[in-house]
Design an enzyme around this catalytic site. Sequence first.
Site, PDB file in Angstrom:
ATOM      1  N   SER A  27       0.841  -1.212   0.000  1.00  0.00           N
ATOM      2  CA  SER A  27       0.000   0.000   0.000  1.00  0.00           C
ATOM      3  C   SER A  27       0.871   1.255   0.000  1.00  0.00           C
ATOM      4  O   SER A  27       0.619   2.207  -0.746  1.00  0.00           O
ATOM      5  CB  SER A  27      -0.882   0.022   1.245  1.00  0.00           C
ATOM      6  OG  SER A  27      -1.822  -1.004   1.186  1.00  0.00           O
ATOM      7  N   ARG A  31       1.560   4.436  -2.907  1.00  0.00           N
ATOM      8  CA  ARG A  31       1.364   5.852  -2.579  1.00  0.00           C
ATOM      9  C   ARG A  31       2.665   6.649  -2.741  1.00  0.00           C
ATOM     10  O   ARG A  31       2.649   7.789  -3.207  1.00  0.00           O
ATOM     11  CB  ARG A  31       0.826   5.980  -1.155  1.00  0.00           C
ATOM     12  CG  ARG A  31      -0.652   5.532  -1.069  1.00  0.00           C
ATOM     13  CD  ARG A  31      -0.990   5.058   0.315  1.00  0.00           C
ATOM     14  NE  ARG A  31      -2.414   4.801   0.503  1.00  0.00           N
ATOM     15  CZ  ARG A  31      -3.047   3.658   0.184  1.00  0.00           C
ATOM     16  NH1 ARG A  31      -2.392   2.674  -0.382  1.00  0.00           N
ATOM     17  NH2 ARG A  31      -4.337   3.515   0.411  1.00  0.00           N
ATOM     18  N   GLY A 101      -5.965  -3.606  -7.761  1.00  0.00           N
ATOM     19  CA  GLY A 101      -7.101  -2.746  -7.428  1.00  0.00           C
ATOM     20  C   GLY A 101      -6.636  -1.415  -6.860  1.00  0.00           C
ATOM     21  O   GLY A 101      -7.207  -0.360  -7.158  1.00  0.00           O
ATOM     22  N   ARG A 129     -13.852  -6.501 -11.176  1.00  0.00           N
ATOM     23  CA  ARG A 129     -14.040  -5.875  -9.858  1.00  0.00           C
ATOM     24  C   ARG A 129     -14.749  -4.521  -9.977  1.00  0.00           C
ATOM     25  O   ARG A 129     -14.588  -3.812 -10.970  1.00  0.00           O
ATOM     26  CB  ARG A 129     -12.685  -5.754  -9.156  1.00  0.00           C
ATOM     27  CG  ARG A 129     -12.115  -7.132  -8.868  1.00  0.00           C
ATOM     28  CD  ARG A 129     -10.755  -7.078  -8.219  1.00  0.00           C
ATOM     29  NE  ARG A 129     -10.789  -6.451  -6.913  1.00  0.00           N
ATOM     30  CZ  ARG A 129      -9.700  -6.153  -6.208  1.00  0.00           C
ATOM     31  NH1 ARG A 129      -8.504  -6.411  -6.710  1.00  0.00           N
ATOM     32  NH2 ARG A 129      -9.807  -5.601  -5.026  1.00  0.00           N
ATOM     33  N   SER A 174     -13.352   1.563   2.742  1.00  0.00           N
ATOM     34  CA  SER A 174     -12.323   1.262   1.754  1.00  0.00           C
ATOM     35  C   SER A 174     -11.285   2.378   1.692  1.00  0.00           C
ATOM     36  O   SER A 174     -11.606   3.524   1.355  1.00  0.00           O
ATOM     37  CB  SER A 174     -12.967   1.087   0.369  1.00  0.00           C
ATOM     38  OG  SER A 174     -11.976   1.171  -0.631  1.00  0.00           O
ATOM     39  N   ASP A 325      -6.902  -7.934   4.382  1.00  0.00           N
ATOM     40  CA  ASP A 325      -6.105  -8.743   3.449  1.00  0.00           C
ATOM     41  C   ASP A 325      -5.572 -10.030   4.086  1.00  0.00           C
ATOM     42  O   ASP A 325      -4.971 -10.856   3.389  1.00  0.00           O
ATOM     43  CB  ASP A 325      -4.918  -7.921   2.932  1.00  0.00           C
ATOM     44  CG  ASP A 325      -5.389  -6.787   2.023  1.00  0.00           C
ATOM     45  OD1 ASP A 325      -6.470  -6.923   1.410  1.00  0.00           O
ATOM     46  OD2 ASP A 325      -4.683  -5.774   1.937  1.00  0.00           O
ATOM     47  N   ARG A 398      -2.859 -14.091  -2.407  1.00  0.00           N
ATOM     48  CA  ARG A 398      -2.973 -14.380  -0.968  1.00  0.00           C
ATOM     49  C   ARG A 398      -3.598 -15.755  -0.712  1.00  0.00           C
ATOM     50  O   ARG A 398      -3.343 -16.378   0.307  1.00  0.00           O
ATOM     51  CB  ARG A 398      -3.754 -13.278  -0.261  1.00  0.00           C
ATOM     52  CG  ARG A 398      -3.051 -11.923  -0.371  1.00  0.00           C
ATOM     53  CD  ARG A 398      -3.453 -10.971   0.719  1.00  0.00           C
ATOM     54  NE  ARG A 398      -3.179  -9.594   0.345  1.00  0.00           N
ATOM     55  CZ  ARG A 398      -1.988  -9.010   0.411  1.00  0.00           C
ATOM     56  NH1 ARG A 398      -0.938  -9.688   0.826  1.00  0.00           N
ATOM     57  NH2 ARG A 398      -1.833  -7.743   0.065  1.00  0.00           N
TER      58      ARG A 398
HETATM   59  C1  S3P Z   1      -5.577  -1.157  -0.005  1.00  0.00           C
HETATM   60  C2  S3P Z   1      -6.809  -1.165   0.564  1.00  0.00           C
HETATM   61  C3  S3P Z   1      -7.614  -2.390   0.749  1.00  0.00           C
HETATM   62  C4  S3P Z   1      -6.790  -3.652   0.585  1.00  0.00           C
HETATM   63  C5  S3P Z   1      -5.854  -3.579  -0.574  1.00  0.00           C
HETATM   64  C6  S3P Z   1      -4.916  -2.397  -0.424  1.00  0.00           C
HETATM   65  C7  S3P Z   1      -4.877   0.127  -0.155  1.00  0.00           C
HETATM   66  O1  S3P Z   1      -8.651  -2.399  -0.203  1.00  0.00           O
HETATM   67  O2  S3P Z   1      -7.618  -4.776   0.468  1.00  0.00           O
HETATM   68  O3  S3P Z   1      -5.080  -4.763  -0.678  1.00  0.00           O
HETATM   69  O4  S3P Z   1      -3.656   0.124  -0.399  1.00  0.00           O
HETATM   70  O5  S3P Z   1      -5.525   1.170  -0.028  1.00  0.00           O
HETATM   71  P1  S3P Z   1     -10.040  -1.631   0.084  1.00  0.00           P
HETATM   72  O6  S3P Z   1      -9.665  -0.261   0.366  1.00  0.00           O
HETATM   73  O7  S3P Z   1     -10.874  -1.741  -1.144  1.00  0.00           O
HETATM   74  O8  S3P Z   1     -10.629  -2.385   1.230  1.00  0.00           O
END
Ligand code: S3P
Length: 445
Positions: A27, A31, A101, A129, A174, A325, A398
């Site tokens: 994550s 960023r 995602g 998705r 989220s 996760d 995972r």
């Molecule tokens: C993430 C947020 C989560 C997580 C993903 C990483 C992120 O998803 O499941 O692996 O980096 O912001 P959601 O925000 O859709 O729950």
Amino acid sequence: MNVGGTLIAGPASGALKGRVTVPGDKSMSHRAVMLASLADGITEIHGFLPGEDNLATAQMFVEMGVVIEWLNDEKTSLRVHGVGLHGLKQPQNMLDAGNSGTCVRLMTGVLAGQSFSSTMTGDASLCKRPMKRVVDPVRSMGAEVDGGDGGNLLPITIQGGALEAIQHVSEVASAQVKSCVLLAGLFAEGETTVVEPRPTRDHTERMLPLFGQPVQVDDRGVIRLKPTGKLTAPKEPVHIPADPSSATFFAVAASLIKGSDITLERIGMNPLRNGWSRILSDMGGNLELQREGVVGEERVADIHVTSQRLIGVRVNPADVPDAIDEFPVLFAAASLADGEFLLSEAEELRVKESDRIAVMARALISAGAVIEERPDGALIRGGVLKGGCTVNAEGDHRIAMAMAVAAQCANAEVSIENAAAIDTSFPDFVPLARRLGMNVRWQDD
Ligand code: S3P
């Protein structure tokens, strides 16, 4: 979908021992490269995760004119030559988020602020998705978005431009949605606010101030961003802690395998990410924090794990976003624990890289577990895993790693098909697991 690749796993031949540093946080790596690209000046990043997901994000910026210098062959250190908030160039081709995602949803916020039109797509899993959760807010800020199913499905084409700030009340807990809105807010006129149904990982809020953009969170949890009009590369390098989501696989394996004693180094301990350690401790897990410290704006610690008989628990729904996760590997732990494990209010698991409730239940049941699938979770009756079966990770990284952990305590080997997606988040999983003593290998090796 990342198809192919069969892992052969378990049973473990003995206890796990040793110290490992798992790769950088996924994550935060997304960023860091996004903010560095949008900043004025050069940002150095260390501890970057060179998984396919993060490389997809980096590549999007390269295709929009950002120069990225890799400082080592492993691609864990890089120098990003930021182009400023308004310096990206229109990409010549479709931008490809692969399996990620986080990449596509956060980039929706970035691209909504651009004066050009761009199209993003992804692999077969990502194309299924839901994207409306990010498309709706950027539309209401003024971006035009076209895509399948009214903009819900990739590929999506975003024509950005002058954006207006919004007060976004998110229906889903989220961090991806929150971060998309905050990133779009950087380009908007006025103050953008986000309210979440439950707090989610706050890496975006913590990292933006390192780039000179304050973010306020009031005591009711309202997140506010008043754009300063620019991001500035930090003078000091950005250091990314090791990924707690990757560490959990080894923490669970060491808890389950008798006599194990391992240490996981410099793991991110952000409270909105360590639901897994609270749940594993509630299950009886023996986790001891050592060398606690802070890296950038994030807490870190070494985690010393020794084996312990685990018991089933009822997961507090308030902990779900903080462990979202980690449920595949917690399901593996639950299926080998004493008693019942109940997870509820976790329907989001059904729209991850796979339907993680269904795919994990299928895989564990074929290995001998007793699981009752629920629309929003599962009831798992712990016991014995006989193994001696072939399961399908369905291209979900995972699930593949969680089943490799479960197999360590099965009575016979488990073949895990379609496991190649491990490369999206943890390319070194197999060598590091083997270094600790796990019995796992690629079929072709
Ligand atoms: C993430 C947020 C989560 C997580 C993903 C990483 C992120 O998803 O499941 O692996 O980096 O912001 P959601 O925000 O859709 O729950």
